[in-house]
Design an enzyme around this catalytic site. Sequence first.
Site, PDB file in Angstrom:
ATOM      1  N   CYS A 113      54.294  33.613 -15.247  1.00  0.00           N
ATOM      2  CA  CYS A 113      55.546  33.247 -14.398  1.00  0.00           C
ATOM      3  C   CYS A 113      56.814  32.520 -14.665  1.00  0.00           C
ATOM      4  O   CYS A 113      57.812  32.427 -14.357  1.00  0.00           O
ATOM      5  CB  CYS A 113      55.297  31.772 -13.810  1.00  0.00           C
ATOM      6  SG  CYS A 113      53.292  31.730 -13.013  1.00  0.00           S
ATOM      7  N   HIS A 246      61.678  27.683 -12.421  1.00  0.00           N
ATOM      8  CA  HIS A 246      60.349  28.389 -12.176  1.00  0.00           C
ATOM      9  C   HIS A 246      59.360  27.766 -11.142  1.00  0.00           C
ATOM     10  O   HIS A 246      59.009  25.997 -11.152  1.00  0.00           O
ATOM     11  CB  HIS A 246      59.190  28.803 -12.716  1.00  0.00           C
ATOM     12  CG  HIS A 246      57.821  29.361 -12.377  1.00  0.00           C
ATOM     13  ND1 HIS A 246      57.168  30.022 -11.543  1.00  0.00           N
ATOM     14  CD2 HIS A 246      56.542  28.278 -12.362  1.00  0.00           C
ATOM     15  CE1 HIS A 246      56.334  29.684 -11.513  1.00  0.00           C
ATOM     16  NE2 HIS A 246      55.531  29.208 -11.702  1.00  0.00           N
ATOM     17  N   ASN A 276      53.743  28.251  -5.111  1.00  0.00           N
ATOM     18  CA  ASN A 276      53.673  28.581  -6.689  1.00  0.00           C
ATOM     19  C   ASN A 276      53.975  30.130  -7.050  1.00  0.00           C
ATOM     20  O   ASN A 276      52.818  30.978  -6.372  1.00  0.00           O
ATOM     21  CB  ASN A 276      52.949  28.035  -7.680  1.00  0.00           C
ATOM     22  CG  ASN A 276      53.426  29.017  -8.773  1.00  0.00           C
ATOM     23  OD1 ASN A 276      54.302  29.814  -9.400  1.00  0.00           O
ATOM     24  ND2 ASN A 276      52.621  28.053 -10.062  1.00  0.00           N
TER      25      ASN A 276
HETATM   26  N1  ACO Z   1      42.403  18.084  -3.393  1.00  0.00           N
HETATM   27  C1  ACO Z   1      41.477  17.033  -3.351  1.00  0.00           C
HETATM   28  N2  ACO Z   1      41.197  16.848  -4.716  1.00  0.00           N
HETATM   29  C2  ACO Z   1      40.977  17.900  -5.532  1.00  0.00           C
HETATM   30  C3  ACO Z   1      41.817  18.453  -5.106  1.00  0.00           C
HETATM   31  C4  ACO Z   1      42.480  18.971  -4.479  1.00  0.00           C
HETATM   32  N3  ACO Z   1      43.188  20.780  -3.785  1.00  0.00           N
HETATM   33  N4  ACO Z   1      42.409  19.411  -6.352  1.00  0.00           N
HETATM   34  C5  ACO Z   1      42.032  18.863  -7.404  1.00  0.00           C
HETATM   35  N5  ACO Z   1      41.092  17.776  -7.423  1.00  0.00           N
HETATM   36  C6  ACO Z   1      40.744  16.361  -7.505  1.00  0.00           C
HETATM   37  C7  ACO Z   1      40.054  16.690  -8.800  1.00  0.00           C
HETATM   38  O1  ACO Z   1      38.958  16.924  -8.792  1.00  0.00           O
HETATM   39  C8  ACO Z   1      40.215  15.569  -9.282  1.00  0.00           C
HETATM   40  O2  ACO Z   1      38.955  14.548  -9.494  1.00  0.00           O
HETATM   41  P1  ACO Z   1      37.488  13.812 -10.170  1.00  0.00           P
HETATM   42  O3  ACO Z   1      38.691  12.788 -10.520  1.00  0.00           O
HETATM   43  O4  ACO Z   1      36.592  13.656  -8.442  1.00  0.00           O
HETATM   44  O5  ACO Z   1      37.825  14.016 -11.126  1.00  0.00           O
HETATM   45  C9  ACO Z   1      41.302  14.619  -9.197  1.00  0.00           C
HETATM   46  O6  ACO Z   1      41.693  14.730  -7.850  1.00  0.00           O
HETATM   47  C10 ACO Z   1      42.778  14.416  -9.988  1.00  0.00           C
HETATM   48  O7  ACO Z   1      42.760  15.509 -10.316  1.00  0.00           O
HETATM   49  P2  ACO Z   1      43.328  15.832 -11.605  1.00  0.00           P
HETATM   50  O8  ACO Z   1      43.425  17.626 -12.160  1.00  0.00           O
HETATM   51  O9  ACO Z   1      43.974  15.126 -12.555  1.00  0.00           O
HETATM   52  O10 ACO Z   1      44.875  15.845 -10.227  1.00  0.00           O
HETATM   53  P3  ACO Z   1      46.685  15.747 -10.809  1.00  0.00           P
HETATM   54  O11 ACO Z   1      47.289  14.387 -11.124  1.00  0.00           O
HETATM   55  O12 ACO Z   1      46.329  16.493 -12.184  1.00  0.00           O
HETATM   56  O13 ACO Z   1      46.578  16.792 -10.072  1.00  0.00           O
HETATM   57  C11 ACO Z   1      47.335  19.191 -10.562  1.00  0.00           C
HETATM   58  C12 ACO Z   1      46.557  18.005 -10.041  1.00  0.00           C
HETATM   59  C13 ACO Z   1      48.288  19.185  -9.008  1.00  0.00           C
HETATM   60  C14 ACO Z   1      46.317  20.702 -10.180  1.00  0.00           C
HETATM   61  C15 ACO Z   1      48.307  19.095 -11.864  1.00  0.00           C
HETATM   62  O14 ACO Z   1      47.764  18.181 -12.594  1.00  0.00           O
HETATM   63  C16 ACO Z   1      49.622  20.140 -11.849  1.00  0.00           C
HETATM   64  O15 ACO Z   1      50.032  20.115 -10.701  1.00  0.00           O
HETATM   65  N6  ACO Z   1      49.531  20.732 -12.860  1.00  0.00           N
HETATM   66  C17 ACO Z   1      50.472  21.663 -12.647  1.00  0.00           C
HETATM   67  C18 ACO Z   1      50.242  22.913 -12.164  1.00  0.00           C
HETATM   68  C19 ACO Z   1      50.455  24.032 -12.386  1.00  0.00           C
HETATM   69  O16 ACO Z   1      51.546  23.962 -11.466  1.00  0.00           O
HETATM   70  N7  ACO Z   1      49.922  25.342 -12.474  1.00  0.00           N
HETATM   71  C20 ACO Z   1      50.951  26.526 -12.050  1.00  0.00           C
HETATM   72  C21 ACO Z   1      50.668  27.687 -13.171  1.00  0.00           C
HETATM   73  S1  ACO Z   1      51.109  27.291 -13.539  1.00  0.00           S
HETATM   74  C22 ACO Z   1      52.928  27.682 -13.778  1.00  0.00           C
HETATM   75  O17 ACO Z   1      52.874  28.396 -12.962  1.00  0.00           O
HETATM   76  C23 ACO Z   1      54.188  27.176 -15.001  1.00  0.00           C
END
Ligand code: ACO
Length: 319
Positions: A113, A246, A276
């Site tokens: 990214c 990004h 993304n």
């Molecule tokens: N729908 C519903 N529930 C979901 C989903 C979904 N799409 N995805 C995950 N969950 C659930 C998980 O399974 C978890 O359930 P549990 O508590 O029963 O285990 C719960 O939601 C919480 O999961 P977390 O991972 O703690 O949720 P979080 O608030 O951290 O959100 C997310 C997850 C959106 C991925 C967040 O961590 C995030 O945005 N991180 C950054 C990731 C990113 O941007 N990556 C892009 C690539 S890297 C880059 O470009 C820099």
Amino acid sequence: MIYSRIVGSGSYLPPRVMDNNEFAQRLDTSDAWIRERTGIERRHIADESQASSDLALNAARKALDAAGIKAEDLDLIVVATSTPDYIFPSTACILQAKLGVKGCAAFDMQAVCSGFVYGLATADSFIRTGQHKKALVVGAEVFSRILDWNDRGTCVLFGDGAGAVVLSADARPGIHASRLHADGSHVQLLSVPGNVSRGKIVGSPFLQMNGQGVFRFAVRVLEESARETLAAAGMNLEDVDWLIPHQANVRILEATARKLGLPREKLVVTVDHHGNTSAASVPLALDEYLRAGKIRPGQRLLLQGVGGGFTWGSTLLTL
Ligand code: ACO
């Protein structure tokens, strides 16, 4: 002194739009959850027949048109992608052929990214040394091909697209400063840990991610990198008209702007309708805001990448 300036931009999004409800019909997720945690409402998905080079070609043609430059005038093509058409040759070489030209240097930039910012900084360095005069820098991705469409934690985050700029040698900046970094010890946070060997996929061909780890890392380095790059250029945040980080997640973008003390109106956000798009996200956002007349010539932009590797970096420029 020789500097490089952006003299044209272009972008391309595949026509197929996928909204959050399509995921909710198949997976245990909802439009409300995806919007609340990521800010994403929809994304574009490439047709099976479209490779990264096809998306790149559409974006490149528009950037060349905007710059008033013919493909024959290019002496460097850099394509930032983590979803190349082939293992080799590079997507940049394939794009060069699709543009109908030959002879100029062409190579891919693999910094996930951060790829576009890495590519821009590299092309800028080549232009500053006088080795090249007109460079095409593209970010192009078909991330939909490396997602596990049954993993709700990752497949809802990404989209496909391409963005491109033409950089030209100029007596005025242009690009004031770039700073690039990497820390390869964080492979476990974000990777596609697979390969092709002896005709078989070895490891996994799907993206895997520690979402919270990525979130924390991204916000920290985006702030540090913004401050470092501004200091390198002898400028400060008041000199910045637009921050184009990004486009990973609205919460990452807003947290970065908040930590920098940058007003929300100066933050470019397109992740809500692009998802993304990895290396394509920054040039896609730049081109959309430019063509909408929000970003204007003469304004100062801070472009930022962060992604797998981990890699990160920023470029400060006057348009
Ligand atoms: N729908 C519903 N529930 C979901 C989903 C979904 N799409 N995805 C995950 N969950 C659930 C998980 O399974 C978890 O359930 P549990 O508590 O029963 O285990 C719960 O939601 C919480 O999961 P977390 O991972 O703690 O949720 P979080 O608030 O951290 O959100 C997310 C997850 C959106 C991925 C967040 O961590 C995030 O945005 N991180 C950054 C990731 C990113 O941007 N990556 C892009 C690539 S890297 C880059 O470009 C820099």
